[in-house]
Design a protein around this motif. Sequence first.
Motif, mmCIF file in Angstrom:
data_model
loop_
_atom_site.group_PDB
_atom_site.id
_atom_site.type_symbol
_atom_site.label_atom_id
_atom_site.label_comp_id
_atom_site.label_asym_id
_atom_site.label_seq_id
_atom_site.Cartn_x
_atom_site.Cartn_y
_atom_site.Cartn_z
ATOM 1 N N ASP A 55 0.960 -1.048 -0.092
ATOM 2 C CA ASP A 55 0.071 0.007 0.005
ATOM 3 C C ASP A 55 0.762 1.330 -0.070
ATOM 4 O O ASP A 55 2.005 1.260 0.454
ATOM 5 N N PRO A 56 0.796 2.286 -0.604
ATOM 6 C CA PRO A 56 1.669 3.484 -0.689
ATOM 7 C C PRO A 56 1.842 4.240 0.584
ATOM 8 O O PRO A 56 2.727 4.977 0.642
ATOM 9 N N TYR A 57 0.919 3.727 1.659
ATOM 10 C CA TYR A 57 1.407 4.330 2.985
ATOM 11 C C TYR A 57 1.975 3.547 3.958
ATOM 12 O O TYR A 57 2.031 3.850 4.935
ATOM 13 N N PHE A 58 2.276 2.246 3.517
ATOM 14 C CA PHE A 58 2.884 1.363 4.457
ATOM 15 C C PHE A 58 4.088 0.748 3.795
ATOM 16 O O PHE A 58 4.141 0.400 2.528
ATOM 17 N N VAL A 104 -2.614 5.721 -8.033
ATOM 18 C CA VAL A 104 -2.212 4.945 -6.990
ATOM 19 C C VAL A 104 -0.943 4.186 -7.488
ATOM 20 O O VAL A 104 0.186 4.160 -6.791
ATOM 21 N N PHE A 105 -1.074 3.599 -8.388
ATOM 22 C CA PHE A 105 0.134 2.671 -8.919
ATOM 23 C C PHE A 105 1.186 3.549 -9.352
ATOM 24 O O PHE A 105 2.279 3.219 -8.833
ATOM 25 N N GLU A 106 1.089 4.683 -9.759
ATOM 26 C CA GLU A 106 2.164 5.484 -10.203
ATOM 27 C C GLU A 106 2.688 6.205 -8.927
ATOM 28 O O GLU A 106 3.758 6.337 -8.841
ATOM 29 N N ARG A 107 1.871 6.669 -8.114
ATOM 30 C CA ARG A 107 2.311 7.067 -6.886
ATOM 31 C C ARG A 107 3.038 6.025 -6.051
ATOM 32 O O ARG A 107 4.128 6.522 -5.382
#
Length: 137
Positions: A55-58, A104-107
């Motif tokens: 996940d981008p935040y973890f 989301v994938f790019e971030r």
Amino acid sequence: MLDFVPNHTALDHPWVEEHPEYYVAGTELDLARAPQDFTWVKRKRGDLLLAHGRDPYFPGWPDTLQLNYGNPALQETMIGELVKIAGQCDGVRCDMAMLVLPDVFERTWGRQAPLFWPTATRRVRERVPGFCFMAEV
């Protein structure tokens, strides 16, 4: 209803040997910057540095490998998997469905990916019109 996890596989999935291009590859610099997000994977054809699903935040999930939705062949394969599933059950709960969205994938990975869900749902429903997609995010 079956649980469908679109963004990652296990570390020992057959695609690691057969289709390593389906995964997000890393570099030594990636590993140095974010060691929790990458791992060396032993293969018969030579070891590869691949990304953990995340996940981008973890931090990365150490028991997973991240699929590369920037690869059109991977997207086609995943649609094929959904078509097979649609022949066996009434629907899927798409775990962490947002992780394959282009923004989301790019971030998360710094790579562009075309839209997946509109094409996937349309192609599955062409064959199984009543198939149910439920997103979990």
